[in-house]
Design an enzyme around this catalytic site. Structure first.
Site, PDB file in Angstrom:
ATOM      1  CD  GLU A 110      12.318  55.961  -2.834  1.00  0.00           C
ATOM      2  OE1 GLU A 110      13.282  56.735  -2.834  1.00  0.00           O
ATOM      3  OE2 GLU A 110      11.426  55.994  -1.975  1.00  0.00           O
ATOM      4  CE  LYS A 138       3.171  47.315  25.786  1.00  0.00           C
ATOM      5  NZ  LYS A 138       3.933  46.881  26.956  1.00  0.00           N
ATOM      6  CB  THR A 143       2.026  43.596  27.170  1.00  0.00           C
ATOM      7  OG1 THR A 143       2.694  44.579  27.956  1.00  0.00           O
ATOM      8  CG2 THR A 143       0.790  43.106  27.874  1.00  0.00           C
ATOM      9  CG  ASP A 144       7.516  45.054  27.622  1.00  0.00           C
ATOM     10  OD1 ASP A 144       6.428  45.650  27.719  1.00  0.00           O
ATOM     11  OD2 ASP A 144       8.491  45.299  28.362  1.00  0.00           O
ATOM     12  CB  THR A 182       1.882  43.438  33.538  1.00  0.00           C
ATOM     13  OG1 THR A 182       3.029  44.215  33.300  1.00  0.00           O
ATOM     14  CG2 THR A 182       0.911  44.273  34.351  1.00  0.00           C
ATOM     15  CE1 TYR A 239       4.244  47.338  36.100  1.00  0.00           C
ATOM     16  CE2 TYR A 239       4.540  44.965  36.255  1.00  0.00           C
ATOM     17  CZ  TYR A 239       4.380  46.113  35.498  1.00  0.00           C
ATOM     18  OH  TYR A 239       4.388  46.022  34.147  1.00  0.00           O
TER      19      TYR A 239
HETATM   20  N1  GLU Z   1       7.792  44.544  30.831  1.00  0.00           N
HETATM   21  C1  GLU Z   1       6.992  43.509  31.381  1.00  0.00           C
HETATM   22  C2  GLU Z   1       6.667  42.420  30.407  1.00  0.00           C
HETATM   23  O1  GLU Z   1       6.588  42.617  29.232  1.00  0.00           O
HETATM   24  C3  GLU Z   1       5.732  44.020  31.948  1.00  0.00           C
HETATM   25  C4  GLU Z   1       4.863  44.668  30.905  1.00  0.00           C
HETATM   26  C5  GLU Z   1       3.574  43.936  30.731  1.00  0.00           C
HETATM   27  O2  GLU Z   1       3.454  42.723  30.899  1.00  0.00           O
HETATM   28  O3  GLU Z   1       2.629  44.635  30.389  1.00  0.00           O
HETATM   29  O4  GLU Z   1       6.471  41.314  30.847  1.00  0.00           O
END
Ligand code: GLU
Length: 353
Positions: free
Chosen positions: A310, A191, A118-119, A39, A52
């Site tokens: 357990e 995340k 971010t994923d 992103t 996007y």
């Molecule tokens: N799904 C995309 C990725 O992980 C966009 C999400 C992001 O970067 O926040 O690159």
């Protein structure tokens, strides 16, 4: 006496001048920005739309968008990939690790900033933390809002990440993630929210540093987050490890599918303290007897998975993930299997790395 005082004052002024001159002429730290997409390089149709495409904007545009970074460091940019990080893969991890080690070995840079979706950012961060052989700063950064959005967070995050990378205080912290005015150890960060800008958290321990107004202050140091644990310089791939999710009334089908697919290890994302029901337990025990390495982790999102709670792990040949989440436990297990199949040694890695 007067003469002596005047002489002392003269030398004092000269030495201050020399120090000021030295400070102003000493070169800025050399920071390379390796771009992979996400992103932070995402482009939308308008400033108010959430939809996007990740990874569209090339590195040059990102750098031009934040000219302030050139006052902090001597910047170079390199495009490694242009993907949404849901498409991150082992080949790119190896390429990144090998390239960063090369840059440090040849003393071409003082620090690395890695822009990333971010994923899977936390997975890349942990992989690099286990495979980079330098204590120089490596800072991962992303954004939750695309570069074309109103109040986008990418530019500020990038400026902060360069500042963190360039700061001497970051040396020795290993690989870190700088997002939303906080710095997290690669091992601990995850995340936690699909869309919110405060998505990155370290649920067990919190951030190791805080950023404000172009400055970073550190408060903690992760004792497990520095020094290379695995050398992947010659590797083209890694042993296959699958993650199987635990839930009420689960069947053994996902475990059987993973084995059929050639998994050498399975990370089980168990209920509570890594628990499983009878059907899943039977399948895991059979797999373990057939030399598939079984690691119990937890779907809970925080806390540790403890040995012999357990489950009699030693008798069943299982290892536990400690406080690593399932996706990070998979990374450690893949790397561990490049070195050994010895369950005791692998358990030791999980309790120490
Ligand atoms: N799904 C995309 C990725 O992980 C966009 C999400 C992001 O970067 O926040 O690159």
């Amino acid at each position: 006496m007067k003469k002596l005082a005047a002489l002392a004052l003269f030398f004092f002024v000269i030495s201050i001048q020399a120090q000021t001159k030295k400070a102003s002429t000493s070169p800025l730290p050399r920071v390379i920005i390796l771009a992979t997409g996400g992103t932070i390089a995402g482009s939308g149709a308008s400033s108010t739309e959430a939809a996007y495409t990740a990874g569209k904007i090339p590195i040059e545009n990102l750098l031009n968008a934040v000219p302030e970074i050139h006052q902090i460091a001597q910047i170079k940019g390199e495009q490694i990939a242009q993907i949404g990080s849901q498409d991150m893969n082992i080949a790119t991890w190896l390429k990144l690790s090998q390239r960063i080690n090369e840059l440090f070995e040849k003393d071409e840079v003082d620090a690395v900033v890695l822009t990333h979706g971010t994923d899977t950012l936390e997975e890349t961060a942990y992989f690099l933390s286990l495979t980079i052989a330098s204590d120089k700063p490596v800072v991962l950064v992303g954004a939750m809002r695309p570069a074309t959005a109103m109040s986008q967070d990418g530019n500020r995050n990038l400026l902060d990440a360069v500042m963190v990378a360039a700061d001497q205080k970051s040396i020795g912290h290993g690989v870190v993630v700088a997002m939303n005015e906080s710095v997290y150890a690669a091992r601990d960060v995850t995340k936690t929210n699909t869309t919110n800008m405060a998505t990155f958290q370290s649920r067990n321990f919190g951030p190791i540093g805080l950023i404000f107004d172009g400055k970073v202050n550190y408060y903690y140091k992760s004792i497990r987050n520095s020094a290379q644990k695995f050398d992947v310089s010659q590797r083209k791939t890694l042993p296959k490890v699958a993650i199987v999710y635990g839930y009420a009334d689960a069947t053994s089908s996902a475990i059987e599918a993973a084995i059929k697919d050639g998994a050498q290890g399975i990370v089980y994302a168990g209920m509570g303290n890594g628990n499983y029901n009878e059907a899943v337990g039977k399948a895991l025990i059979t797999a373990s007897k057939n030399n598939i390495l079984i690691c119990r982790s937890a779907r809970a999102g925080a806390g540790q998975v403890t040995l012999f709670n357990e489950v009699d792990d030693a008798a069943l040949g299982f290892v536990v993930a400690d406080d690593l989440n399932p996706q990070k436990a998979r990374i450690l297990l893949m790397l561990a299997l490049t070195k050994t199949n010895d369950k005791k040694k692998i358990q030791d890695y999980f309790l120490k790395y």
